[in-house]
Design an enzyme around this catalytic site. Structure first.
Site, short mmCIF file in Angstrom:
data_model
loop_
_atom_site.label_atom_id
_atom_site.label_comp_id
_atom_site.label_asym_id
_atom_site.label_seq_id
_atom_site.Cartn_x
_atom_site.Cartn_y
_atom_site.Cartn_z
N LYS A 97 0.86 -1.20 0.00
CA LYS A 97 0.00 0.00 0.00
C LYS A 97 0.88 1.23 0.00
CE LYS A 97 -1.85 2.44 3.30
NZ LYS A 97 -1.67 3.78 2.72
N GLY A 100 7.32 4.46 8.33
CA GLY A 100 6.43 5.59 8.62
C GLY A 100 6.68 6.11 10.03
N SER A 101 5.63 6.65 10.61
CA SER A 101 5.80 7.32 11.91
C SER A 101 5.95 6.30 13.05
CB SER A 101 4.59 8.21 12.19
OG SER A 101 3.42 7.44 12.22
N THR A 102 6.61 6.72 14.10
CA THR A 102 6.81 5.84 15.26
C THR A 102 5.46 5.49 15.89
OG1 THR A 102 9.04 6.65 15.62
CG2 THR A 102 7.95 5.70 17.53
N GLU A 132 10.48 14.72 16.19
CA GLU A 132 10.72 14.71 14.75
C GLU A 132 9.79 15.72 14.10
OE1 GLU A 132 9.47 11.18 12.48
OE2 GLU A 132 11.38 11.33 11.43
N GLU A 156 10.60 0.59 10.10
CA GLU A 156 11.59 1.63 9.85
C GLU A 156 10.89 2.95 10.16
OE1 GLU A 156 13.47 4.42 8.81
OE2 GLU A 156 13.12 3.94 6.70
N GLY A 197 3.93 2.78 13.85
CA GLY A 197 4.78 1.59 14.01
C GLY A 197 4.47 0.87 15.31
N CYS A 225 13.49 10.42 6.87
CA CYS A 225 13.54 9.85 8.22
C CYS A 225 14.92 9.98 8.84
CB CYS A 225 13.09 8.40 8.20
SG CYS A 225 13.92 7.45 6.95
P1 NAI Z 1 2.04 7.63 8.88
O1 NAI Z 1 2.94 6.78 9.67
O2 NAI Z 1 0.65 7.82 9.37
O3 NAI Z 1 1.91 7.04 7.39
C1 NAI Z 1 2.79 6.13 6.78
C2 NAI Z 1 2.01 5.04 6.07
O4 NAI Z 1 1.26 4.29 7.03
C3 NAI Z 1 0.97 5.54 5.07
O5 NAI Z 1 0.92 4.65 3.98
C4 NAI Z 1 -0.34 5.47 5.86
O6 NAI Z 1 -1.47 5.34 5.05
C5 NAI Z 1 -0.12 4.23 6.69
N1 NAI Z 1 -0.89 4.16 7.94
C6 NAI Z 1 -1.40 5.18 8.68
N2 NAI Z 1 -2.02 4.70 9.77
C7 NAI Z 1 -1.92 3.36 9.73
C8 NAI Z 1 -2.34 2.30 10.59
N3 NAI Z 1 -3.01 2.54 11.71
N4 NAI Z 1 -2.03 1.03 10.25
C9 NAI Z 1 -1.34 0.76 9.13
N5 NAI Z 1 -0.91 1.72 8.28
C10 NAI Z 1 -1.20 3.00 8.57
O7 NAI Z 1 2.72 9.01 8.66
P2 NAI Z 1 2.02 10.41 8.31
O8 NAI Z 1 0.78 10.66 9.08
O9 NAI Z 1 1.90 10.48 6.85
O10 NAI Z 1 3.11 11.42 8.85
C11 NAI Z 1 3.14 11.77 10.21
C12 NAI Z 1 4.52 11.91 10.71
O11 NAI Z 1 5.15 10.64 10.63
C13 NAI Z 1 5.43 12.81 9.91
O12 NAI Z 1 5.32 14.14 10.27
C14 NAI Z 1 6.77 12.24 10.26
O13 NAI Z 1 7.21 12.77 11.48
C15 NAI Z 1 6.52 10.77 10.40
N6 NAI Z 1 6.86 10.01 9.19
C16 NAI Z 1 8.02 9.35 9.18
C17 NAI Z 1 8.40 8.66 8.06
C18 NAI Z 1 9.69 7.94 8.02
O14 NAI Z 1 10.15 7.60 6.94
N7 NAI Z 1 10.30 7.63 9.12
C19 NAI Z 1 7.60 8.65 6.84
C20 NAI Z 1 6.34 9.33 6.98
C21 NAI Z 1 6.03 10.00 8.11
#
Ligand code: NAI
Length: 780
Positions: A190, A241-243, A392, A263, A246, A297
């Site tokens: 996804k 994605g976000s901690t 972050e 990650e 995760g 990240c």
């Molecule tokens: P997020 O962690 O919500 O999104 C990343 C992915 O996870 C997206 O594909 C989203 O649709 C999916 N997702 C969201 N909620 C989920 C759940 N409950 N179960 C499974 N999958 C889910 O990140 P978001 O809201 O886009 O960004 C928020 C903050 O997260 C950012 O400001 C940043 O600090 C951090 N982030 C860190 C990343 C990294 O590479 N370490 C990448 C993206 C965001």
């Protein structure tokens, strides 16, 4: 503007890349996308719009996956998996190679599409995202080819659910899909809801490559769809994605038997010593924090500058910030593009606005274009505790503070709950190489930043998650051993007659910090032989004893710093001392278990100690050949403090088989002994005491696994927990570990043949170490 004006102002003229082909591709697909399931696109359904953040224009309409879409995709992947695995490494390599070639052929289309959808400068999409994505497929085509010869004991996990973020859409897709496919898995991926277009374009490429149906499935939608994938019948979940998300995924998958890699975020330090090449360090910083608008990240978002050069460094930095060009991402001359979405821009602005007057905020005096932009920002003179210093931000915002000595730099750098990456800048090789191992991070760049490659493992420690992507170590996340064992049979303690008089106190104690200790609660349980005769008493440990044991293990950090040679000597000594007491241990084991294999168990335990004494100084790191002017050292580091729930059967061999690899690699352990047969462990104290094992390196508790699992698994000072106990303990360990995102290694209720080959080897050594990737300039 005349040529004279241009010479005087040194302004760049616009150099726009054409969006024509990418927009035409979208129109060709009908501007409305369904999912890619079982080799074809589904009809578009109810969904949402995907916009260009630089202009706000709608690029396409995407479909929000339903539960039945996710189920169909998982079924397709399940059906395709056996044939895909059976194709063999060489067969799969041909497809991965074809995908790499097609990505290369269409690189311009992918680069423009990525820039339109995400807002990143075309220069970055063109020169970094897309070439790196190709490199991942080429590299892993090679891994598929070599799988049978180099990983003879490995097999595919099955179906992998993969959830990726929006910051490097195609690159994160290739980090996930390439190794999974190479090892014989099939996937349901996804993309992030803001940036799904290159994933859909990749699906098109899969069709062109003739990839068998169902091997790659792509479903679009928001976090709800992510949750459906996590809960689906998949064998592994890979998430970037976000901690916060995760952690939720860790909790949701606990006890399900699904493999998991996370990650997550970071707040990576960028450390500049006063003997650094300042201009290079300033330029590096531009890459560290303004690359991809800081939505990285591993961004070097926390600048630590040595006091003596701080003023000069900050002045140069501000001057450089003044020259950053912000604007249309499709303009090849710009440095900083658009933020991915207004939601993210508002999140960044809110975090900066909440700094509460602390520190000084600097933003260059530039006119921001219309659209979703945020200016490069520096917040200096912050205290370590400030939220901006700790949280972050995931935007073009750099925070900074100063340090005086190298040890203060290390302390400040490690003062974070994250541990993804770090940069060290110094022209003094001694300083740089002294600091690198002391930084708590999965990746360290020396005089560089943000370097990544398929050959070099990428991933963090602490709350930055676990697992590695890239390199040989990345393959572990997509394979499992061929021999996975049978279901564990429960082992019950013998019951007996408590009324028997006790002439002497036969209550064993706990072993904490190198000393025998009474349990905090003061309780013990009777241990009987098969005939119901009392053979001794074992203490019942409580939460407080867990705390004491962890504290002792933490304090024994000298062991981690000891040389591997020294650790080997201690293990040899342990083996010798156990061997001299073979008869006594064998008799006790036979009595306690009612079996006859005590002598064989002691022999195997002695052998195991010899084996890990041998391994202590031989489980080496590697040097990775990355296609940059440097090398990446894949260093094996101890995890830290490891808690272990020992197997119930084989009370001595099980304990030794877990303890020996862990301490050989420099960890300190808290071992919870076999629950029904605890007395082999309590006798083992005497062997530990006479073998020069420093106090606190090995701590042993006895008692109920069920009661102790939550305390050990939730303890914030424990880096990893292993369980070879029952399935319920595996679940408790994974669930409890979500708090500080511990590395967990659990048996999910499967038995292990401790006397055989599965009882020892690389699997144990890998679990006992983390790979730290240190990038060093070499031959530059
Ligand atoms: P997020 O962690 O919500 O999104 C990343 C992915 O996870 C997206 O594909 C989203 O649709 C999916 N997702 C969201 N909620 C989920 C759940 N409950 N179960 C499974 N999958 C889910 O990140 P978001 O809201 O886009 O960004 C928020 C903050 O997260 C950012 O400001 C940043 O600090 C951090 N982030 C860190 C990343 C990294 O590479 N370490 C990448 C993206 C965001």
């Amino acid at each position: 503007m005349t040529v004279k004006d241009i010479f005087e102002s040194m302004d760049y003229g616009p150099a726009p890349e054409s969006a024509g082909d990418a927009l035409a591709w979208i129109v060709d697909q009908g501007s409305k996308f369904g999912h890619f399931i079982d080799g074809s696109f589904t009809a578009p359904g109810e969904g949402f719009e995907s916009r260009n953040p630089a202009t706000g224009e709608v690029l396409a309409t995407l479909t929000q996956a339903s539960q039945s879409d996710v189920d169909t995709a998982v079924e397709a992947a399940r059906k395709a998996q056996p044939a895909w695995a059976k194709l063999g490494g060489a067969g799969r390599a041909r497809y991965l190679y074809a995908l790499a070639r097609l990505l290369q052929k269409h690189s311009r289309l992918f680069a423009v599409l990525e820039s339109l959808d995400n807002g990143k400068p075309i220069r970055e999409a063109r020169d970094i995202d897309i070439p790196q994505a190709q490199r991942h497929f080429y590299y892993h085509a090679g891994m598929a080819q070599l799988m049978e010869s180099e990983l003879p004991d490995a097999q595919a996990l099955g179906v992998c659910g993969q959830i990726i973020p929006w910051n490097f859409p195609l690159l994160m897709l290739s980090w996930k899909i390439a190794p999974a496919l190479a090892m014989g898995n099939t996937v349901v991926l996804k993309p992030a809801e803001w940036t799904s277009l290159t994933a859909l374009c990749f699906a098109d490429i899969c069709r062109q490559a003739g990839l068998p149906k169902g091997v790659v499935n792509i479903v679009t939608g928001d976090g709800d769809v992510g949750e459906m994938i996590v809960k689906a019948e998949v064998d592994k979940v890979a998430f970037t994605g976000s901690t916060a998300v995760g952690r939720r995924i860790r909790e949701a998958t606990a006890g399900t038997g699904k493999a998991l890699t996370l990650e997550l975020g970071g707040k990576s330090p960028y450390i500049v010593f006063e003997d650094a090449d300042i201009d290079s360090a300033v330029e590096g910083l531009v890459d560290a924090i303004w690359f991809n608008q800081g939505q990285v990240c591993c961004a070097g978002s926390r600048l630590l500058v040595q006091e003596g050069i701080s003023e000069r460094f900050h002045a140069k930095l501000r001057a450089r910030m003044d020259k950053l060009r912000i604007g249309d991402p499709l303009d090849k001359c710009i440095d900083v593009g658009a933020i991915v979405d207004p939601v993210q821009r508002d999140r960044i602005a809110a975090l900066v606005d909440a700094h509460g007057g602390e520190g000084e905020v600097y933003q260059p005096a530039c006119d921001l274009p219309d659209g979703c932009y945020y200016p490069p920002t520096l917040v200096s003179n912050l205290s370590q505790a400030s939220a901006l210093m700790q949280d972050e931000i995931f935007g073009p915002v750099l925070v900074s503070s100063t340090f005086r000595t190298p040890s203060e730099a290390i302390m400040l750098a490690n003062n974070t709950r994250y541990g993804l990456a770090a940069s060290v800048w110094s022209e003094n090789i001694n300083v740089a190489l002294d600091i690198a191992p002391k930084l708590v991070a999965g990746i360290v760049w020396i005089n560089g930043t943000n370097m990544m490659d398929a050959a070099a493992g990428f991933g963090g420690v602490r709350e930055s998650g676990f697992g590695r992507e890239g390199g040989w170590e990345g393959l572990a996340a997509y394979t499992k051993p061929k021999n996975t064992g049978k279901a564990l049979k429960p082992v019950a303690a013998f019951e007996g007659d408590t009324a028997e008089p006790q002439p002497v106190d036969r209550t064993a104690k706990l072993y904490i910090g190198g000393k025998q200790a009474r349990p905090d609660g003061g309780y013990a349980r009777d241990v009987y032989d098969k005939s119901g005769k009392l053979i001794g008493q074992a203490p019942i440990s409580s939460r407080k004893d867990v705390r004491n044991a962890v504290e002792a293990a933490r304090a024994a950090s000298g062991w981690t710093g000891a040389t591997a040679h020294n650790r080997a000597q201690v293990l040899y000594f342990l083996a010798e001392n156990l061997a001299t007491r073979k008869d006594e241990f064998a008799a006790q084991i036979n009595r306690m278990t009612g079996g006859k294999s005590g002598a064989a168990e002691v022999d195997a335990s002695v052998d195991r100690l010899f084996t890990y004494a041998a391994w202590a100084d031989k489980f080496d790191g590697q040097v990775r050949q990355v296609p940059m002017r440097g090398v990446a050292l894949a260093m094996r580091e101890a995890c830290g403090v490891i808690g272990v729930f020992c197997p119930d059967d084989l009370p001595l061999l099980g304990l030794v088989s877990a303890m020996a690899p862990a301490i050989a690699m420099g960890n300190r352990v808290v071992l919870v002994a076999s629950e029904p047969f605890p007395l082999a462990a309590t006798d083992f104290y005497q062997v530990l005491e006479t073998s020069d094992v420093p106090g606190g390196v090995v701590n042993i508790l006895t008692g109920s696994h069920e009661e102790l699992a939550p305390s050990l698994a939730t303890h914030m000072d424990v880096e990893a927990v292993w369980s070879f106990s029952g399935a319920d303990i595996s679940a408790a360990v994974e669930k409890g570990g979500a708090g500080n995102l511990k590395r967990t290694w659990v048996n999910n209720g499967f038995a292990r043949d401790w006397m055989g080959a599965a009882g020892a080897g690389r699997e144990f050594l890998e679990a006992a170490t983390e790979v730290k990737t240190v990038w060093v300039p070499y031959g530059a």
